[in-house]
Write an enzyme that holds these catalytic residues in place. Structure first.
Site, PDB file in Angstrom:
ATOM      1  N   ASN A  35      -5.966  13.331 -56.784  1.00 57.72           N
ATOM      2  CA  ASN A  35      -6.177  11.981 -56.265  1.00 57.72           C
ATOM      3  C   ASN A  35      -5.108  11.077 -56.860  1.00 57.72           C
ATOM      4  OD1 ASN A  35      -7.435  12.281 -58.850  1.00 57.72           O
ATOM      5  ND2 ASN A  35      -8.501  10.344 -58.534  1.00 57.72           N
ATOM      6  N   HIS A  36      -4.956   9.875 -56.288  1.00 60.64           N
ATOM      7  CA  HIS A  36      -3.831   9.010 -56.691  1.00 60.64           C
ATOM      8  C   HIS A  36      -4.368   7.625 -57.025  1.00 60.64           C
ATOM      9  CE1 HIS A  36       0.230   8.154 -57.347  1.00 60.64           C
ATOM     10  NE2 HIS A  36       0.724   8.149 -56.121  1.00 60.64           N
ATOM     11  N   VAL A  37      -4.433   7.303 -58.326  1.00 63.26           N
ATOM     12  CA  VAL A  37      -5.049   6.043 -58.735  1.00 63.26           C
ATOM     13  C   VAL A  37      -4.112   5.108 -59.496  1.00 63.26           C
ATOM     14  CG1 VAL A  37      -7.400   6.960 -58.760  1.00 63.26           C
ATOM     15  CG2 VAL A  37      -5.990   7.160 -60.813  1.00 63.26           C
ATOM     16  N   ASP A  41       0.117   8.648 -62.653  1.00 61.77           N
ATOM     17  CA  ASP A  41      -0.419   9.950 -62.254  1.00 61.77           C
ATOM     18  C   ASP A  41       0.617  11.065 -62.326  1.00 61.77           C
ATOM     19  OD1 ASP A  41      -2.729   8.550 -61.816  1.00 61.77           O
ATOM     20  OD2 ASP A  41      -2.553   8.535 -59.635  1.00 61.77           O
ATOM     21  N   GLU A 105      -3.223  11.539 -50.434  1.00 60.99           N
ATOM     22  CA  GLU A 105      -3.468  10.175 -49.965  1.00 60.99           C
ATOM     23  C   GLU A 105      -2.172   9.444 -49.633  1.00 60.99           C
ATOM     24  OE1 GLU A 105      -7.045   8.324 -52.347  1.00 60.99           O
ATOM     25  OE2 GLU A 105      -6.060   9.848 -53.579  1.00 60.99           O
TER      26      GLU A 105
END
Length: 723
Positions: A35-37, A41, A105
């Protein structure tokens, strides 16, 4: 040298925690999908993955100056999403045996939830036959390097957890065109990413989850308000919860089912949390059920004490209830204020500073709350949910819907209803969104005004309630709404259309049952199909059981983390009946819940409700859906209310009865509509009865038990029936 130094620095600053099996990265073809937050990352993965991967980086980023500085230390492949050859180049890298990291994403999350999943990464995995390892990064979104300013409370050095999920594969879907295959592969990868989020959710009790939200969003952040218009922060709600818990333990014992007869108000939320943190189990009583309904609930759940409010009983015209249900120990919140001692105040003050110490030992799988079914088809049953089943449903909702602390929820559905409790209270509370609790969904003029006044962005209700709000609302009242969700009954086409025409808003239809905490499926902006109730939520397993005589769809059975612990029945008081259902071979399997609903699931997984098994009538050996009878009446008279039931018939076994608020409906009109709609004549009732209003339950659903009794009664007035 630089790699080792940076790893040491990041470990010290962010207290990096690695979870999962690192040995699974020894695959020959490997695609890693995190996931990309945050902007951290890529660096985190380069430093802490047990292998040295190649990163797929969009060319718009790889061409920037800082990427040239990183090139000697990080391998990356420029990826141009507008050029198909770039995807082929990535496939070749994997086929050479180099592990590849792709952020599906394609951008950093601005909601805290999963964003849109691009199909390119899924196509690469399917085409190359690579093993997919989903990776979850949690905590980096709170840093200044995330894109959630104003959404989360920023912290310079929060703890960051990197979780390696079990490996999986994504076979190339079968379809007629490459575009369709690619789209289907993208949907499968989205399911994998949602499953990864669910598998890494924290295991908390309700009180622990509340404290975690308080820390995450800030203890002074506005959280909840009611009709008094006094807004409480997380800290204010904590203070009230501690106060209730301190006093409640004087006249209740641990693990006791404590009845709560309270309106939608802040003190109700505080009572639920306060009881929970001291191991008391709130039993949410339906104040529209009357004395008989309360006594049935008390018997089923073994309730001895009922917490209520004198002011609420007076305003709700329920002052006779304590006399009618005299066997209960009635406790009034107003009377408790005078019992607070100095010792109580010091206890509350201490636990405001150290709130975790207030909780008695309990586990996520322990019973957390008792809800009661609507009783639309028989005696209400007590439904026991654990902390984990409630919070699992909250996380399932948050995984598919992009609710954020910027949202404001209008919560008018009663908290004794599973829909009102989970969607109206727990979901916004755990999301950091602000909640406005209103005591009645039946105030059709007031609710739209409050939606406008409070700048609400989320509204939910039944089709009946939403249709009536639309009648009285000004076109601008709902201008700020992002989500309007319909559940608990089928969304009428009239209501759907009036919201679209008058407000320009698409109603999102969902489906839930109390036993599933309650949400099972929901349409969201990312995945919508009109006339369906959406996709099943992640981590819910389903199967359809064929029902003899019903040719379309099957009986839906479910299994998942949001399923109840079991039933409490009037017939077997105090005994928990764990969920179990018979499979297609007739074998009883524990852990499965039989919804009793007939549904269809299409090739993409969208769920369409056909009707309830109990809402089919058997006429001369043929099964007829009562809901199809109602829909036929709606087409003839869309403004009126209609409900179908069945009655005993000596010649056919059963016969149809239509109750309607339109006195002009005749069988001839229904027959004409049936012929034009392709509905068989068997589904057109001969017994049509005019009523001024349909009997309704507190949830807004028709009271089918009462309707069945009415259907069996002989027609005494000729004006009540037409044929």
């Amino acid at each position: 040298m630089i790699h080792t130094l940076l790893r040491w620095v990041f470990q010290r600053l962010y207290r990096i925690r690695i979870e999962g099996d690192s040995s699974q990265f020894q695959q020959s073809k490997l695609l890693i999908t995190p996931n990309h937050v945050s902007f951290l990352d890529g660096i985190l993965l380069a430093l802490f993955l047990p292998i040295k991967p190649v990163f797929a980086v969009y060319s718009s980023i790889s061409d920037r100056w800082f990427m040239r500085w990183l090139k000697p230390y990080i391998d990356f492949v420029p990826l141009d999403p507008t050029k198909p050859l770039a995807i082929k180049g990535l496939i070749k890298v994997i086929e050479r045996g180099q592990p590849v990291v792709v952020f599906p994403e394609g951008r950093i999350s601005v909601t805290g939830s999963l964003m849109k999943i691009y199909s390119g990464a899924a196509f690469v995995a399917a085409k190359s036959g690579a093993t997919i390892i989903p990776v979850r990064i949690d905590g980096a979104e709170f840093t200044p390097f995330g894109r959630l300013a104003g959404v989360f409370k920023r912290r310079c050095f929060p703890q960051i957890t990197i979780t390696y999920l079990p490996p999986t594969t994504l076979p190339m879907p079968e379809a007629d065109s490459a575009r369709t295959r690619r789209a289907l592969a993208g949907e499968h990868l989205h399911q994998i990413m949602m499953k990864a989020r669910m598998e890494t959710r924290p295991q908390h009790t309700l009180y622990e989850a509340f404290l975690a939200a308080r820390t995450r969003y800030g203890r002074r952040s506005p959280s909840i308000a009611d009709i008094s218009f006094n807004e409480d922060s997380y800290q204010g709600l904590l203070k009230k919860s501690l106060g209730v818990s301190r006093i409640l333990q004087r006249f209740t014992r641990a693990d006791e089912h404590v009845g709560m007869l309270l309106p939608n108000a802040t003190i109700t939320a505080a009572s639920i949390l306060g009881a929970s943190l001291r191991n008391r189990i709130p039993a949410m009583l339906n104040y529209t059920a009357g004395a008989k309904g309360l006594q049935s609930a008390m018997k089923a759940a073994g309730i001895k004490t009922i917490v209520t409010s004198r002011q609420f009983l007076e305003k709700g015209k329920l002052t006779d209830l304590p006399k009618q249900v005299s066997e209960a120990n009635w406790v009034y919140l107003e009377d408790l204020k005078d019992t607070v001692t100095l010792a109580d105040k010091l206890w509350i003050l201490f636990h405001l500073l150290f709130p975790a110490r207030a909780m008695l030992p309990q586990k996520p799988d322990d019973a957390a709350i008792v809800l009661f079914t609507s009783g639309s088809e028989g005696n209400p049953k007590g439904v026991v949910h654990s902390h984990d089943s409630l919070l699992a449903n909250v996380e399932q909702i948050r995984t598919v819907a992009d609710f954020t602390p910027r949202d404001r929820f209008m919560s008018a559905l009663p908290l004794f209803h599973a829909f009102g409790l989970t969607v109206g209270l727990l979901t916004p509370l755990m999301t950091g969104a602000r909640i406005f609790l209103y005591p009645s969904p039946l105030h059709y003029r007031i609710v739209p005004e409050l939606v406008y006044d409070q700048n609400c962005t989320v509204l939910f209700g039944t089709s009946t309630f939403l249709g009536n709000y639309a009648r009285f609302a000004h076109p601008y009242d709902f201008a700020r709404l992002r989500y309007v969700v319909a559940g608990a009954e089928k969304l009428s086409e009239t209501t759907r259309q009036v919201w679209q025409d008058k407000f320009g808003i698409r109603i999102l239809e969902g489906y839930g049952v109390t036993e599933c905490a309650p949400v099972v499926a929901i349409n969201v902006p990312m995945a919508t199909k009109i006339h369906s109730v959406g996709l099943l939520l992640p981590e819910i397993e389903s199967r359809l059981i064929t029902v003899p005589g019903i040719t379309r769809g099957g009986r839906l059975q479910l299994r998942g983390p949001n399923i109840m612990k079991g039933y409490l029945r009037v017939e077997n008081p105090g005994v928990l009946e764990a969920p179990a259902a018979e499979n297609a071979e007739g074998e009883l399997q524990q852990g499965w819940y039989d919804t009793g609903d007939i549904v269809e699931l299409d090739e993409k997984g969208f769920c369409t409700i056909i009707g309830r098994v109990k809402r089919f009538a058997k006429l001369a050996g043929e099964m007829v859906s009562l809901e199809s009878v109602e829909q036929l009446a709606v087409k003839v008279s869309p403004e009126a209310q209609h409900a179908a039931s069945a009655k005993s018939d000596s010649s056919k076994g059963e016969a149809l009865v239509l109750f309607t608020t339109d006195s002009q409906i005749t069988r001839d009109v229904l027959l004409a509509q049936a012929r034009s709609s392709g509905v068989p004549e068997l589904a057109v009732p001969r017994d049509i009865r005019y009523v001024k209003a349909l009997p309704l339950l507190g949830s807004g659903k028709p009271d089918f038990v009462t309707l069945r009794h009415m259907a069996e009664e002989p027609v005494t007035n000729a004006s009540e029936q037409s044929a």
